[in-house]
Write a protein that holds these residues in place. Structure first.
Motif, PDB file in Angstrom:
ATOM      1  N   UNK A 346      40.245  32.369  44.155  1.00 40.92           N
ATOM      2  CA  UNK A 346      41.028  33.005  43.099  1.00 40.92           C
ATOM      3  C   UNK A 346      40.985  34.516  43.229  1.00 40.92           C
ATOM      4  N   UNK A 347      42.153  35.133  43.278  1.00 41.03           N
ATOM      5  CA  UNK A 347      42.213  36.591  43.192  1.00 41.03           C
ATOM      6  C   UNK A 347      42.247  37.051  41.738  1.00 41.03           C
ATOM      7  N   UNK A 348      43.027  36.337  40.905  1.00 45.29           N
ATOM      8  CA  UNK A 348      43.206  36.735  39.508  1.00 45.29           C
ATOM      9  C   UNK A 348      43.160  35.499  38.631  1.00 45.29           C
ATOM     10  N   UNK A 435      31.123  30.820  33.576  1.00 45.05           N
ATOM     11  CA  UNK A 435      32.512  30.867  34.021  1.00 45.05           C
ATOM     12  C   UNK A 435      33.423  31.781  33.212  1.00 45.05           C
ATOM     13  N   UNK A 436      32.991  32.205  32.019  1.00 42.71           N
ATOM     14  CA  UNK A 436      33.915  32.944  31.159  1.00 42.71           C
ATOM     15  C   UNK A 436      34.527  34.143  31.870  1.00 42.71           C
ATOM     16  N   UNK A 437      33.715  34.961  32.481  1.00 45.16           N
ATOM     17  CA  UNK A 437      34.217  36.210  33.061  1.00 45.16           C
ATOM     18  C   UNK A 437      35.143  35.998  34.243  1.00 45.16           C
ATOM     19  N   UNK A 438      35.053  34.844  34.890  1.00 47.29           N
ATOM     20  CA  UNK A 438      35.920  34.610  36.053  1.00 47.29           C
ATOM     21  C   UNK A 438      37.089  33.689  35.721  1.00 47.29           C
ATOM     22  N   UNK A 439      37.085  33.096  34.533  1.00 46.16           N
ATOM     23  CA  UNK A 439      38.153  32.164  34.162  1.00 46.16           C
ATOM     24  C   UNK A 439      39.099  32.762  33.122  1.00 46.16           C
ATOM     25  N   UNK A 440      38.567  33.519  32.164  1.00 46.95           N
ATOM     26  CA  UNK A 440      39.388  34.070  31.086  1.00 46.95           C
ATOM     27  C   UNK A 440      39.918  35.443  31.510  1.00 46.95           C
ATOM     28  N   UNK A 441      41.232  35.628  31.555  1.00 47.84           N
ATOM     29  CA  UNK A 441      41.799  36.905  32.013  1.00 47.84           C
ATOM     30  C   UNK A 441      41.512  38.044  31.038  1.00 47.84           C
ATOM     31  N   UNK A 442      41.690  39.270  31.516  1.00 46.65           N
ATOM     32  CA  UNK A 442      41.537  40.440  30.659  1.00 46.65           C
ATOM     33  C   UNK A 442      42.846  41.206  30.515  1.00 46.65           C
ATOM     34  N   UNK A 443      43.928  40.670  31.045  1.00 45.18           N
ATOM     35  CA  UNK A 443      45.239  41.314  30.938  1.00 45.18           C
ATOM     36  C   UNK A 443      46.059  40.620  29.842  1.00 45.18           C
ATOM     37  N   UNK A 444      47.146  41.225  29.380  1.00 44.69           N
ATOM     38  CA  UNK A 444      47.913  40.644  28.275  1.00 44.69           C
ATOM     39  C   UNK A 444      48.518  39.288  28.648  1.00 44.69           C
TER      40      UNK A 444
END
Length: 662
Positions: A346-348, A435-444
């Protein structure tokens, strides 16, 4: 074979359905839809008011219970049984379809929120309550139609929509299709788990609705079957030449026609002369496989998801899936039970929206209602139009006063972010810290394509699934290597890495009136077209599935394709009836539309600087996403205006003039 594209909201009425079966089916009904049917059949809108007023339909939920208490639901079902039994037994005549104003009023009550009056005409057409205006001859079919020929490129959904309209009008045409059957992307994409992420009852032609879908979100075999059935129903195969690619198309200004070179099986090459070309090639046709060092050295199978190698048995294999977009989100849950280990690169991370219907089969009772109860399927479809197609777009505008642009584009978008975040974190459960930090996005949310929850998070939590949040940099004989320097031993590599979506019509060499090719006009990633359909310097060329026509905010791509196809066919009708040999959109008209598109996109989430997406080119310009609501695009394409075009008469004239208007 049916030849006229007509839809009817009243199918065979409860033919041979007994009382017990009818009661059982009604018990499974979507209540807000059933209330619409009841109000329509009785003329009593009280069935949508007072104690029976449905609650607002929220997010992607169908609101099956209408938010009503059990007693109210039981009274609705009992009344519907009595009314439908009377209809079945001939004691109650079917009423005419509602007027536009009545339709909007009924839908507003059913949905629990106001549907603007402007939706009446487009909703009526989508439901099949009336035929689309302009797709008919003004008087008798003119003799000039016999001397006209149209080439349609592609036999996917867009090509089928175009061909059905041409055939109904008796305009001679040929469809050329590079594959051996109809279906387009649904013929080519056969990877495990492939399916729609638009509700199936919405993802269908307005003139050929399918009422018997087995799933609320259909899988690839059923979608392909639907497209094939539609082509057969309208007897299109006699017009389609399979296994044919368009090598080049060149406008011959001396004769005012397109000269087209076709490549057939075994290298056979033929030429065809045609008055107009309608490209239905689409944008998701040319797969992207990263040019990774060591790819040729990898010892195992490696292929793109759109070219799935079904000879490869994944059982007990270590399978790498490169990418975490919509395709990967369907593939990974589908193969995890077979593979020994599934390694996802996964990149994003992606926003994953909960959807209770995504994995559901349509119950037998609901299928009976869809197929045989008057108005049920039509009303259900119209509820989906509002929920999935237009309602969202107004919430995706960038608010310059919003204080948290890094996480959302406005307050409503931020509420969406909070809702989806909670849903994802709840599914992570005890793995949230891991997994939260790598699964949940931080962009809109919605700045990238939003994805339906396909048990994605549940799958990522499995012991035999590994999520690697790093970019793949190379391969060797047995490994996939990442930017962080790790090497993962795998047996099979699947590239779920998307398509050359911004390099539109890349496989075609199309040369316009002044000798300039479409590729020279657009470059590699800056396609532009008036209404997404037509380009200056390319007379009589119409594009269905062209620039800025992907419904990125949600809804059915078939709806947008129908709008464009109907526009193109109406232009051809006008040309035949008015004695016009060629039309070319005026450059200033195209430029003004392009400026409007760009200005609109600057206000929308897809140009948010905090992320990238496949809608934008290297300079940040959106070349794929539709900036308009569906009803806006429907209106823009509903009645072509010849004042937007330069025209040339069909009497042998070589001069171009400005049309006097429509």
């Amino acid at each position: 074979m049916e030849q006229t594209p007509t839809a009817t909201p009243t199918p065979t009425v409860l033919d041979a359905v007994g009382d017990d079966d009818l009661r059982a089916a009604l018990a499974e009904a979507n209540l807000p839809t059933l209330q619409l049917v009841l109000a329509q059949l009785t003329g009593e809108e009280d069935w949508l008011d007072g104690e029976f007023r449905p609650t607002r339909t929220v997010a992607l939920d169908d609101n099956d219970t209408a938010g009503l208490p059990a007693g109210s639901r039981a009274r609705i079902v009992a009344a519907a049984f009595e009314v439908l039994r009377d209809v079945r037994d001939g004691r109650r005549p079917l009423p005419a379809a509602p007027s536009d104003a009545q339709l909007v009023a009924l839908l507003s009550r059913s949905l629990g929120e106001d549907v603007p009056p402007e939706y009446g005409p487009s909703m009526a057409e989508e439901a099949g309550f009336r035929a689309r205006e302009g797709l008919a001859w003004t008087a008798a079919r003119p003799a000039a139609a016999d001397r006209t020929h149209v080439l349609v490129i592609g036999a996917g959904a867009a090509g089928i929509a175009t061909a059905v309209r041409l055939r109904a009008l008796g305009i001679p045409f040929t469809v050329v299709e590079k594959n051996e059957s109809v279906g387009g992307v649904w013929y080519e994409n056969t990877y495990p788990g492939a399916g729609v992420d638009t509700p199936a009852h919405l993802y269908s032609f307005s003139f050929s609705p399918r009422r018997e879908w087995s799933r609320y979100y259909a899988k690839q075999p059923e979608v392909l079957e639907y497209l094939a059935d539609t082509a057969a129903r309208f007897d299109l195969h006699r017009h389609i030449r399979f296994g044919i690619r368009v090598r080049e198309a060149r406008w011959d200004d001396a004769v005012g026609r397109w000269q087209v070179v076709l490549d057939g099986p075994r290298g056979a090459r033929t030429e065809l002369t045609t008055d107009a070309v309608v490209s239905c090639v689409g944008t998701l046709t040319e797969p992207v496989v990263p040019d990774l060092p060591g790819l040729e050295e990898f010892a195992g199978p490696a292929f793109h998801s759109a070219r799935w190698d079904h000879s490869v048995d994944l059982t007990d294999k270590r399978v790498a899936v490169v990418g975490t977009g919509a395709t990967a989100m369907q593939i990974v849950p589908a193969i995890a039970d077979r593979a020994r280990e599934t390694v996802v690169f996964q990149r994003t991370p992606q926003w994953v929206v909960p959807n209770g219907n995504y994995l559901r089969d349509v119950p037998a009772g609901v299928r009976l209602l869809m197929e045989q109860v008057p108005y049920y399927a039509a009303f259900y479809r119209l509820r989906l139009v509002w929920q999935f197609q237009d309602k969202l777009l107004t919430t995706l505008r960038r608010d310059p006063e919003w204080p948290h642009p890094e996480r959302a584009v406005n307050a409503t978008n931020d509420r969406h972010r909070a809702f989806i975040t909670r849903a994802m974190e709840e599914q992570l459960g005890e793995d949230a810290d891991r997994l939260r930090d790598v699964v949940v996005p931080d962009y809109p949310p919605y700045s990238k394509r939003i994805l339906m929850d396909n048990e994605w998070i549940r799958t990522l939590r499995r012991d035999d699934v590994l999520l690697v949040p790093e970019r793949v940099t190379e391969l060797d004989e047995k490994h996939v290597l990442t930017a962080g320097g790790d090497a993962h031993q795998v047996d099979v590599v699947v590239f779920a890495t998307g398509f050359r979506s911004r390099r539109m019509l890349a496989t075609l060499e199309i040369t316009g009136r002044d000798g300039t090719t479409l590729r020279e006009t657009w470059g590699d990633d800056d396609a532009d077209a008036y209404l997404g359909i037509t380009v200056p310097n390319f007379p009589n060329l119409f594009i269905v599935g062209g620039p800025q026509t992907t419904p990125a905010h949600g809804g059915s791509a078939i709806f947008v394709a129908e709008c464009a196809a109907n526009y193109a066919v109406q232009m051809i009708v006008r040309m035949i009836e008015d004695g016009i040999g060629a039309v070319e959109v005026r450059p200033e008209v195209a430029a003004e539309y392009s400026a409007r598109v760009d200005a609109e996109h600057e206000q929308l989430v897809w140009t948010h600087p905090g992320t990238t997406n496949w809608y934008r080119n290297a300079r940040g310009r959106v070349v794929n996403a539709l900036p308009w609501r569906g009803v806006d695009y429907w209106r823009m394409t509903h009645h072509p205006d010849l004042a937007d075009y330069l025209v040339r008469r069909a009497d042998g004239s070589t001069s171009w003039t400005t049309a006097s208007g429509s």
